[in-house]
Design a protein around this motif. Structure first.
Motif, PDB file in Angstrom:
ATOM      1  N   TYR A 108       3.602  46.321  88.245  1.00  0.00           N
ATOM      2  CA  TYR A 108       2.337  46.802  87.687  1.00  0.00           C
ATOM      3  C   TYR A 108       1.342  46.910  88.827  1.00  0.00           C
ATOM      4  O   TYR A 108       1.352  46.090  89.737  1.00  0.00           O
ATOM      5  N   TYR A 109       0.440  47.905  88.790  1.00  0.00           N
ATOM      6  CA  TYR A 109      -0.581  47.983  89.821  1.00  0.00           C
ATOM      7  C   TYR A 109      -1.964  48.149  89.194  1.00  0.00           C
ATOM      8  O   TYR A 109      -2.128  48.760  88.145  1.00  0.00           O
ATOM      9  N   PHE A 110      -2.951  47.504  89.867  1.00  0.00           N
ATOM     10  CA  PHE A 110      -4.314  47.362  89.369  1.00  0.00           C
ATOM     11  C   PHE A 110      -5.302  47.674  90.489  1.00  0.00           C
ATOM     12  O   PHE A 110      -4.924  47.674  91.661  1.00  0.00           O
ATOM     13  N   THR A 111      -6.574  47.848  90.140  1.00  0.00           N
ATOM     14  CA  THR A 111      -7.599  48.006  91.175  1.00  0.00           C
ATOM     15  C   THR A 111      -7.915  46.675  91.842  1.00  0.00           C
ATOM     16  O   THR A 111      -8.348  46.644  92.983  1.00  0.00           O
ATOM     17  N   GLY A 112      -7.697  45.558  91.152  1.00  0.00           N
ATOM     18  CA  GLY A 112      -7.949  44.240  91.717  1.00  0.00           C
ATOM     19  C   GLY A 112      -7.319  43.145  90.881  1.00  0.00           C
ATOM     20  O   GLY A 112      -6.854  43.402  89.762  1.00  0.00           O
ATOM     21  N   PRO A 113      -7.281  41.904  91.376  1.00  0.00           N
ATOM     22  CA  PRO A 113      -6.597  40.817  90.680  1.00  0.00           C
ATOM     23  C   PRO A 113      -7.259  40.401  89.372  1.00  0.00           C
ATOM     24  O   PRO A 113      -6.619  39.799  88.524  1.00  0.00           O
ATOM     25  N   GLY A 114      -8.525  40.728  89.160  1.00  0.00           N
ATOM     26  CA  GLY A 114      -9.200  40.352  87.929  1.00  0.00           C
ATOM     27  C   GLY A 114      -9.038  41.357  86.799  1.00  0.00           C
ATOM     28  O   GLY A 114      -9.499  41.127  85.685  1.00  0.00           O
ATOM     29  N   GLU A 115      -8.385  42.474  87.067  1.00  0.00           N
ATOM     30  CA  GLU A 115      -8.227  43.525  86.056  1.00  0.00           C
ATOM     31  C   GLU A 115      -7.243  43.105  84.976  1.00  0.00           C
ATOM     32  O   GLU A 115      -6.231  42.476  85.258  1.00  0.00           O
ATOM     33  N   MET A 116      -7.518  43.453  83.744  1.00  0.00           N
ATOM     34  CA  MET A 116      -6.638  43.109  82.630  1.00  0.00           C
ATOM     35  C   MET A 116      -5.647  44.223  82.302  1.00  0.00           C
ATOM     36  O   MET A 116      -4.557  43.963  81.844  1.00  0.00           O
ATOM     37  N   SER A 117      -6.038  45.471  82.525  1.00  0.00           N
ATOM     38  CA  SER A 117      -5.173  46.607  82.200  1.00  0.00           C
ATOM     39  C   SER A 117      -4.676  47.262  83.481  1.00  0.00           C
ATOM     40  O   SER A 117      -5.484  47.642  84.340  1.00  0.00           O
ATOM     41  N   PRO A 118      -3.363  47.439  83.627  1.00  0.00           N
ATOM     42  CA  PRO A 118      -2.842  48.071  84.845  1.00  0.00           C
ATOM     43  C   PRO A 118      -3.173  49.561  84.887  1.00  0.00           C
ATOM     44  O   PRO A 118      -3.303  50.211  83.846  1.00  0.00           O
ATOM     45  N   LEU A 119      -3.303  50.090  86.105  1.00  0.00           N
ATOM     46  CA  LEU A 119      -3.457  51.534  86.286  1.00  0.00           C
ATOM     47  C   LEU A 119      -2.151  52.252  85.987  1.00  0.00           C
ATOM     48  O   LEU A 119      -2.143  53.405  85.582  1.00  0.00           O
ATOM     49  N   GLY A 120      -1.053  51.550  86.218  1.00  0.00           N
ATOM     50  CA  GLY A 120       0.260  52.127  85.984  1.00  0.00           C
ATOM     51  C   GLY A 120       1.332  51.098  86.252  1.00  0.00           C
ATOM     52  O   GLY A 120       1.046  49.938  86.547  1.00  0.00           O
ATOM     53  N   HIS A 121       2.576  51.538  86.141  1.00  0.00           N
ATOM     54  CA  HIS A 121       3.696  50.632  86.384  1.00  0.00           C
ATOM     55  C   HIS A 121       4.907  51.434  86.851  1.00  0.00           C
ATOM     56  O   HIS A 121       4.969  52.647  86.667  1.00  0.00           O
ATOM     57  N   VAL A 122       5.841  50.715  87.468  1.00  0.00           N
ATOM     58  CA  VAL A 122       7.091  51.308  87.954  1.00  0.00           C
ATOM     59  C   VAL A 122       8.220  50.395  87.498  1.00  0.00           C
ATOM     60  O   VAL A 122       8.199  49.192  87.768  1.00  0.00           O
ATOM     61  N   PHE A 123       9.190  50.950  86.783  1.00  0.00           N
ATOM     62  CA  PHE A 123      10.363  50.183  86.379  1.00  0.00           C
ATOM     63  C   PHE A 123      11.274  50.022  87.596  1.00  0.00           C
ATOM     64  O   PHE A 123      11.654  51.005  88.220  1.00  0.00           O
ATOM     65  N   LEU A 124      11.627  48.792  87.936  1.00  0.00           N
ATOM     66  CA  LEU A 124      12.421  48.518  89.127  1.00  0.00           C
ATOM     67  C   LEU A 124      13.902  48.312  88.821  1.00  0.00           C
ATOM     68  O   LEU A 124      14.716  48.292  89.740  1.00  0.00           O
ATOM     69  N   SER A 125      14.259  48.151  87.571  1.00  0.00           N
ATOM     70  CA  SER A 125      15.650  47.891  87.198  1.00  0.00           C
ATOM     71  C   SER A 125      16.542  49.045  87.655  1.00  0.00           C
ATOM     72  O   SER A 125      16.262  50.215  87.398  1.00  0.00           O
ATOM     73  N   GLY A 126      17.596  48.700  88.393  1.00  0.00           N
ATOM     74  CA  GLY A 126      18.529  49.720  88.876  1.00  0.00           C
ATOM     75  C   GLY A 126      18.109  50.378  90.170  1.00  0.00           C
ATOM     76  O   GLY A 126      18.807  51.249  90.668  1.00  0.00           O
ATOM     77  N   PHE A 127      16.969  49.999  90.723  1.00  0.00           N
ATOM     78  CA  PHE A 127      16.485  50.587  91.965  1.00  0.00           C
ATOM     79  C   PHE A 127      16.514  49.541  93.077  1.00  0.00           C
ATOM     80  O   PHE A 127      16.569  48.345  92.824  1.00  0.00           O
ATOM     81  N   ALA A 128      16.450  50.005  94.305  1.00  0.00           N
ATOM     82  CA  ALA A 128      16.408  49.113  95.464  1.00  0.00           C
ATOM     83  C   ALA A 128      15.251  49.535  96.360  1.00  0.00           C
ATOM     84  O   ALA A 128      14.890  50.707  96.419  1.00  0.00           O
ATOM     85  N   ALA A 129      14.664  48.563  97.041  1.00  0.00           N
ATOM     86  CA  ALA A 129      13.602  48.843  98.008  1.00  0.00           C
ATOM     87  C   ALA A 129      14.217  48.916  99.393  1.00  0.00           C
ATOM     88  O   ALA A 129      15.124  48.158  99.729  1.00  0.00           O
ATOM     89  N   ALA A 130      13.717  49.846 100.204  1.00  0.00           N
ATOM     90  CA  ALA A 130      14.222  50.009 101.565  1.00  0.00           C
ATOM     91  C   ALA A 130      13.052  50.206 102.518  1.00  0.00           C
ATOM     92  O   ALA A 130      12.106  50.934 102.194  1.00  0.00           O
ATOM     93  N   LEU A 131      13.093  49.535 103.672  1.00  0.00           N
ATOM     94  CA  LEU A 131      12.068  49.757 104.689  1.00  0.00           C
ATOM     95  C   LEU A 131      12.135  51.199 105.161  1.00  0.00           C
ATOM     96  O   LEU A 131      13.217  51.758 105.333  1.00  0.00           O
ATOM     97  N   THR A 132      10.960  51.798 105.345  1.00  0.00           N
ATOM     98  CA  THR A 132      10.876  53.200 105.720  1.00  0.00           C
ATOM     99  C   THR A 132       9.952  53.325 106.921  1.00  0.00           C
ATOM    100  O   THR A 132       8.786  52.923 106.834  1.00  0.00           O
ATOM    101  N   PRO A 133      10.433  53.855 108.044  1.00  0.00           N
ATOM    102  CA  PRO A 133       9.547  54.019 109.199  1.00  0.00           C
ATOM    103  C   PRO A 133       8.373  54.937 108.858  1.00  0.00           C
ATOM    104  O   PRO A 133       8.534  55.937 108.164  1.00  0.00           O
ATOM    105  N   HIS A 134       7.179  54.563 109.310  1.00  0.00           N
ATOM    106  CA  HIS A 134       5.996  55.381 109.067  1.00  0.00           C
ATOM    107  C   HIS A 134       5.117  55.323 110.299  1.00  0.00           C
ATOM    108  O   HIS A 134       4.905  54.251 110.870  1.00  0.00           O
TER     109      HIS A 134
END
Length: 75
Positions: free
Chosen positions: A39-65
């Motif tokens: 879930y992502y928010f504008t700050g830690p005190g927020e009650m409602s998320p701006l959005g969300h990303v389902f992570l089940s079945g996915f993997a995170a990978a470092l990406t050069p930038h």
């Protein structure tokens, strides 16, 4: 995500991150991971998320930038 600051204590991870937008702009957002959902928010005190990303079945990978350190993609 349950409302209230005590809900962050039950999250697997939470903290600040930058999220790249569609037009290559970066937004500084607060995130919480709970039950394989990021879930992502504008700050830690927020009650409602701006959005969300389902992570089940996915993997995170470092990406050069060229402009940011510790960049990862979820896919």
């Amino acid at each position: 995500l349950d409302s209230g600051p005590e809900s962050l204590a039950t999250c697997e991870r939470h903290g600040w991150l930058f999220r790249e937008g569609f037009n290559n702009t970066w937004k500084h957002l607060y995130f919480a991971i709970k039950d394989q959902i990021l879930y992502y928010f504008t700050g830690p005190g927020e009650m409602s998320p701006l959005g969300h990303v389902f992570l089940s079945g996915f993997a995170a990978a470092l990406t050069p930038h060229e402009a940011k350190a510790n960049v990862f993609t979820v896919g």
